[in-house]
Each structure stands twice: as C-alpha cells, then as structure tokens.
Scaffold this motif. Structure first.
Motif, PDB file in Angstrom:
ATOM      1  N   ASN A 291       3.045 -15.617 -87.848  1.00  0.00           N
ATOM      2  CA  ASN A 291       2.163 -16.257 -86.874  1.00  0.00           C
ATOM      3  C   ASN A 291       0.718 -16.280 -87.375  1.00  0.00           C
ATOM      4  OD1 ASN A 291       4.033 -14.536 -84.324  1.00  0.00           O
ATOM      5  ND2 ASN A 291       4.320 -16.648 -85.031  1.00  0.00           N
ATOM      6  N   MET A 292       0.308 -15.158 -87.961  1.00  0.00           N
ATOM      7  CA  MET A 292      -1.042 -15.074 -88.516  1.00  0.00           C
ATOM      8  C   MET A 292      -1.229 -16.096 -89.633  1.00  0.00           C
ATOM      9  SD  MET A 292      -2.980 -11.752 -90.158  1.00  0.00           S
ATOM     10  CE  MET A 292      -2.760 -10.789 -88.649  1.00  0.00           C
TER      11      MET A 292
ATOM     12  N   LYS B 240       3.064  -2.391 -90.410  1.00  0.00           N
ATOM     13  CA  LYS B 240       1.831  -1.685 -90.036  1.00  0.00           C
ATOM     14  C   LYS B 240       0.853  -2.648 -89.370  1.00  0.00           C
ATOM     15  CE  LYS B 240      -1.732   1.288 -92.079  1.00  0.00           C
ATOM     16  NZ  LYS B 240      -2.258   1.870 -93.350  1.00  0.00           N
ATOM     17  N   LEU B 241       0.810  -3.872 -89.908  1.00  0.00           N
ATOM     18  CA  LEU B 241      -0.073  -4.894 -89.355  1.00  0.00           C
ATOM     19  C   LEU B 241       0.359  -5.262 -87.936  1.00  0.00           C
ATOM     20  CD1 LEU B 241      -2.495  -6.678 -90.299  1.00  0.00           C
ATOM     21  CD2 LEU B 241      -0.813  -8.410 -90.933  1.00  0.00           C
ATOM     22  N   GLU B 242       1.657  -5.432 -87.742  1.00  0.00           N
ATOM     23  CA  GLU B 242       2.183  -5.779 -86.423  1.00  0.00           C
ATOM     24  C   GLU B 242       1.904  -4.671 -85.402  1.00  0.00           C
ATOM     25  OE1 GLU B 242       6.281  -6.560 -87.040  1.00  0.00           O
ATOM     26  OE2 GLU B 242       5.941  -8.440 -88.138  1.00  0.00           O
ATOM     27  N   LYS B 243       1.962  -3.434 -85.886  1.00  0.00           N
ATOM     28  CA  LYS B 243       1.716  -2.304 -84.978  1.00  0.00           C
ATOM     29  C   LYS B 243       0.289  -2.333 -84.450  1.00  0.00           C
ATOM     30  CE  LYS B 243       2.377   2.701 -84.665  1.00  0.00           C
ATOM     31  NZ  LYS B 243       2.755   3.937 -85.398  1.00  0.00           N
ATOM     32  N   LYS B 244      -0.628  -2.767 -85.295  1.00  0.00           N
ATOM     33  CA  LYS B 244      -2.027  -2.848 -84.871  1.00  0.00           C
ATOM     34  C   LYS B 244      -2.234  -3.941 -83.823  1.00  0.00           C
ATOM     35  CE  LYS B 244      -3.938   0.265 -87.589  1.00  0.00           C
ATOM     36  NZ  LYS B 244      -4.649   1.453 -87.030  1.00  0.00           N
TER      37      LYS B 244
ATOM     38  N   THR C  32     -10.243  -4.160 -74.498  1.00  0.00           N
ATOM     39  CA  THR C  32      -9.857  -5.412 -75.161  1.00  0.00           C
ATOM     40  C   THR C  32      -8.413  -5.751 -74.837  1.00  0.00           C
ATOM     41  OG1 THR C  32     -11.424  -5.124 -76.985  1.00  0.00           O
ATOM     42  CG2 THR C  32      -9.507  -6.529 -77.396  1.00  0.00           C
ATOM     43  N   LYS C  33      -7.545  -4.771 -74.946  1.00  0.00           N
ATOM     44  CA  LYS C  33      -6.125  -5.006 -74.710  1.00  0.00           C
ATOM     45  C   LYS C  33      -5.845  -5.344 -73.250  1.00  0.00           C
ATOM     46  CE  LYS C  33      -4.891  -2.112 -78.633  1.00  0.00           C
ATOM     47  NZ  LYS C  33      -4.285  -0.861 -79.122  1.00  0.00           N
ATOM     48  N   ILE C  34      -6.610  -4.735 -72.369  1.00  0.00           N
ATOM     49  CA  ILE C  34      -6.447  -5.060 -70.939  1.00  0.00           C
ATOM     50  C   ILE C  34      -6.813  -6.526 -70.693  1.00  0.00           C
ATOM     51  CG2 ILE C  34      -7.381  -4.643 -68.626  1.00  0.00           C
ATOM     52  CD1 ILE C  34      -7.630  -1.652 -69.464  1.00  0.00           C
ATOM     53  N   TYR C  35      -7.948  -6.940 -71.259  1.00  0.00           N
ATOM     54  CA  TYR C  35      -8.378  -8.331 -71.078  1.00  0.00           C
ATOM     55  C   TYR C  35      -7.388  -9.304 -71.720  1.00  0.00           C
ATOM     56  CZ  TYR C  35     -12.880  -6.569 -69.423  1.00  0.00           C
ATOM     57  OH  TYR C  35     -13.865  -5.947 -68.707  1.00  0.00           O
ATOM     58  N   VAL C  36      -6.820  -8.916 -72.851  1.00  0.00           N
ATOM     59  CA  VAL C  36      -5.821  -9.761 -73.513  1.00  0.00           C
ATOM     60  C   VAL C  36      -4.598  -9.913 -72.621  1.00  0.00           C
ATOM     61  CG1 VAL C  36      -4.149  -9.823 -75.417  1.00  0.00           C
ATOM     62  CG2 VAL C  36      -6.570  -9.383 -75.887  1.00  0.00           C
ATOM     63  N   GLN C  37      -4.165  -8.806 -72.001  1.00  0.00           N
ATOM     64  CA  GLN C  37      -3.020  -8.870 -71.094  1.00  0.00           C
ATOM     65  C   GLN C  37      -3.289  -9.801 -69.911  1.00  0.00           C
ATOM     66  OE1 GLN C  37      -2.582  -4.497 -70.643  1.00  0.00           O
ATOM     67  NE2 GLN C  37      -0.416  -4.817 -71.139  1.00  0.00           N
ATOM     68  N   GLN C  38      -4.558  -9.886 -69.541  1.00  0.00           N
ATOM     69  CA  GLN C  38      -4.942 -10.741 -68.416  1.00  0.00           C
ATOM     70  C   GLN C  38      -5.251 -12.182 -68.868  1.00  0.00           C
ATOM     71  OE1 GLN C  38      -8.350  -8.601 -66.949  1.00  0.00           O
ATOM     72  NE2 GLN C  38      -7.120  -7.079 -65.833  1.00  0.00           N
ATOM     73  N   ASN C  39      -5.135 -12.439 -70.165  1.00  0.00           N
ATOM     74  CA  ASN C  39      -5.516 -13.740 -70.730  1.00  0.00           C
ATOM     75  C   ASN C  39      -6.981 -14.078 -70.451  1.00  0.00           C
ATOM     76  OD1 ASN C  39      -2.924 -14.042 -71.674  1.00  0.00           O
ATOM     77  ND2 ASN C  39      -2.299 -15.443 -70.048  1.00  0.00           N
TER      78      ASN C  39
ATOM     79  N   VAL D 200       4.946  -6.459 -79.902  1.00  0.00           N
ATOM     80  CA  VAL D 200       4.161  -7.111 -80.951  1.00  0.00           C
ATOM     81  C   VAL D 200       3.680  -8.476 -80.452  1.00  0.00           C
ATOM     82  CG1 VAL D 200       4.204  -8.064 -83.287  1.00  0.00           C
ATOM     83  CG2 VAL D 200       5.423  -5.935 -82.779  1.00  0.00           C
ATOM     84  N   LEU D 201       2.371  -8.706 -80.539  1.00  0.00           N
ATOM     85  CA  LEU D 201       1.787  -9.967 -80.082  1.00  0.00           C
ATOM     86  C   LEU D 201       1.685 -11.000 -81.203  1.00  0.00           C
ATOM     87  CD1 LEU D 201      -1.116  -8.666 -77.815  1.00  0.00           C
ATOM     88  CD2 LEU D 201       1.232  -9.213 -77.191  1.00  0.00           C
TER      89      LEU D 201
END
Length: 373
Positions: free
Chosen positions: A111-112, A94-98, A28-35, A105-106
């Motif tokens: 932002n949420m 803790k939320l930001e770390k997730k 998931t994180k890889i795909y997010v990095q790739q948009n 931090v994304l």
C-alpha cells in the motif's frame, strides 16, 4: 480515588523525554480512528517536535496524507521517515507493526508503495521530474520487487536525456534508464511487456546513436532491440509489431517489415503515424498497392498532412487516376507550397490536356526554386 492512583502510576512509569511523544502518538492514533485527519496532522507535528529523531511520526503523516489522497505529501513523509531510520524499512513486518492500532495493520509495504508511486506520478504531472525520480528511486530501495517503478523511472530518465544540455549528459541519463529497465526485465524475464519495453528502449537508443554517427554501437543496440522485441511478439504481445517492423526497416529489411507494420496498423486503426510509416516502408519495399491504401487511411486521419497528400498524389498518378491525383496534390499545396508539389501538379495537368494550367504550375515551381536559392 482510582483515577488518582492511575495518575500516580503513570507519573511513576513515565520515561523522561518520551512523555509527550507517547501522548502525541496516542492522540494521533485516536484521531486516525475517528478519520479526523486535520487533528491527526496537528498531533503529528507536535509528535515530531517532541521526538525529532523518530521516524514513526513521519510514517503516520504519510498514512494520513494517503487517506487524504495527497500523494506527493505522502511520498515525502515516507521518504523523510526512511531518512530518519533506513533499517525500519528492511523488515516489512516491523514496518507494518509501526502502522497498526491494537494489532490491526492500517498500511502494509505494498500500500505504501502505491502511495509513493502515485506521488511520483503527480510530481511528474506537475512538471517536477527530479522529484518524481527521487520518489521512484526511494521506492525501489524499500521495495526492490516493485516492477512498475522501474518502468516509469526509465521513461523519466529518457525524458531527462532528451532535455539534456549536452550529448555526454544525455548518455548518462540513457545509461540510468537502461539500468532501470534491465532491472525491471530481470524481475520479470517472462513478462512480454518487460521484453517489449527493453526492446523498445534499445531501439530508441540505437536511433540516438545513429544520429551521432556511432555505427558500431548502433548495430549492437539494434541487435538487442530485435532480440527482445521478437521475444515479446513470440509471447503474444502485439504492441511490439510496430517497433519490430520499424527496426527491420531501419536495417533495410523492408519487405519483412511491411508484414509487421500491417499487423500494427490493423491493431491501431486510428493512429496516423502507424499508417504513414507503413506507407513509407511499403514504398521502399516496392509494395505500392499497400502504400496506396495506407496513405488513403493516413490522409483520412490527418487531412492536412502535406507529405501524405503529396505521396498519395504521386502513387495515384502512376496508376493514371489523374483526377484523384490532382485533388490530393491541391490539398498538399493548400498546406504547404513546394516546387515538388507544383511540378507534380503540372505533370497531372498535362496528362489531363490542360496545358496552359500546367505551364502556370511549372512557372510557380521555378519561382519557388529561385526563392530558395
């Protein structure tokens, strides 16, 4: 050979039940990095299946939908994450770390909050008020200091009150609206807007109570309305002039009310309602010059308004400006035929020496009266 060792090491350290969750978390994180949002969403669905108790895939789903600007889906995902693990939302760090990748931090709580608010607004725009309320109440739970959520929530509860099937249900919604607005004001006691919105709410509530004949509660709410509206005005919030003026007029203080409504009209030159009500209050105050000018502006903004044209004709008649008075009563009659307007027309025609036409106007007025019986 190094690959085989690494593979063996991963297999040895794998924890039963978490192997696939870790895999889908990483992908998931890889795909997010790739948009690559569609692939990310596919991976998140598998992540949910393999780790059904975790809130984390829903957090990432909310982030992805935020990036896709699909805010209702984003709000719903964050809401479901909260249902899975409410404690996760108690500590913003803790939320930001997730929601971070390699320490970056994304998405933070602010932002949420914006994404959830947008989800609530989109829900309302689509006609789903209950869903909008659900998201706003959720937003307040996770971010109690987010003042704008209270403001919008108040408006939605007021809408629910207007559509309520009974007075008792309406009053319950109004109570919730007031509680939300009071919480908003508590967060921002020195914000002119906070005082204005609270004052306006008390004014609207007072009008509602008056329509139900509850004079004691009406006066109590009006006193509070005047207090907060005046405070907003003292802080320089000029939008409060209109509501403060109307509240004063409702209490019979029409001369004082005119001064505030004049300011409101100057600030809102294109608002028919402001000019029309200035005229009505000015008439009550005996300030017919102000009323005359306000009515001229009102008919300029809304040429087909019956009442504005009729009242303008009456005032012009008092000033013996009969030709202009006739023009406006004719305009009123072109919009709606009433016996009052025909009587007014007859009066003007008599003053102009047009007796035969005046008689016909009187006959028309009498015919309408008979038809109304």
């Amino acid at each position: 050979m190094r690959r085989l060792v690494a593979g063996a090491l991963i297999a040895t350290l794998a924890i039963p039940g978490l192997t696939f969750a870790g895999r889908y978390s990483s992908s998931t994180k890889i795909y997010v990095q790739q948009n690559n949002w569609e692939k990310a969403l596919q991976s998140i669905e598998k992540w949910k299946e393999e780790d059904p108790k975790s809130a984390e895939p829903y957090l990432w789903e909310g982030y992805v939908y935020t990036r896709k600007e699909e805010y209702i889906k984003a709000a719903d995902a964050f809401y479901r994450a909260y249902q899975k693990d409410p404690k996760l939302f108690e500590d913003p760090r803790k939320l930001e770390k997730k929601l971070s990748i390699t320490g970056q931090v994304l998405m933070n709580l602010q932002n949420m909050s914006i994404a959830i608010l947008n989800g609530a607004i989109e829900s309302y725009n689509q006609g789903n008020i209950d869903q909008a309320i659900k998201y706003l109440e959720f937003l307040i739970k996770i971010n109690p200091g987010y003042a704008q959520a209270y403001q919008i929530l108040t408006s939605l509860y007021q809408i629910k009150a207007q559509k309520a099937p009974s007075d008792s249900v309406a009053l319950e919604y109004l109570k919730k609206a007031r509680e939300a607005l009071e919480a908003y004001h508590k967060l921002n006691p020195d914000d002119p807007r906070a005082n204005y919105f609270l004052g306006k709410f008390y004014y609207d509530e007072a009008v509602f109570l008056a329509s139900k004949g509850d004079t004691t509660a009406y006066r109590e709410k009006m006193d509070k309305a005047l207090k907060y509206l005046k405070k907003a005005l003292d802080m320089g919030y000029e939008d409060a002039n209109y509501d403060y003026g109307m509240a004063l007029s409702d209490l019979g203080k029409n001369e004082e009310a005119v001064q505030y409504l004049k300011k409101a009209a100057e600030k809102n030159p294109d608002k028919f309602e402001v000019w029309f009500n200035l005229a009505i209050v000015a008439i009550k105050a005996g300030d017919k010059d102000t009323a005359l000018e306000a009515l001229k502006k009102a008919v300029e903004l809304k040429p087909d308004d019956y009442t504005s044209n009729y009242l303008l004709s009456v005032l012009l008649t008092e000033k013996k400006q009969y030709e202009d008075a006739l023009k406006y009563v004719e305009k009123a009659l072109s919009t709606k035929e009433t016996y009052e307007a025909y009587e007014q027309k007859a009066l003007i025609l008599r003053e102009l020496g047009r007796s035969d036409e005046a008689l016909k106007a009187i006959e028309k007025a009498e015919a309408i009266k008979k038809g109304n019986k």
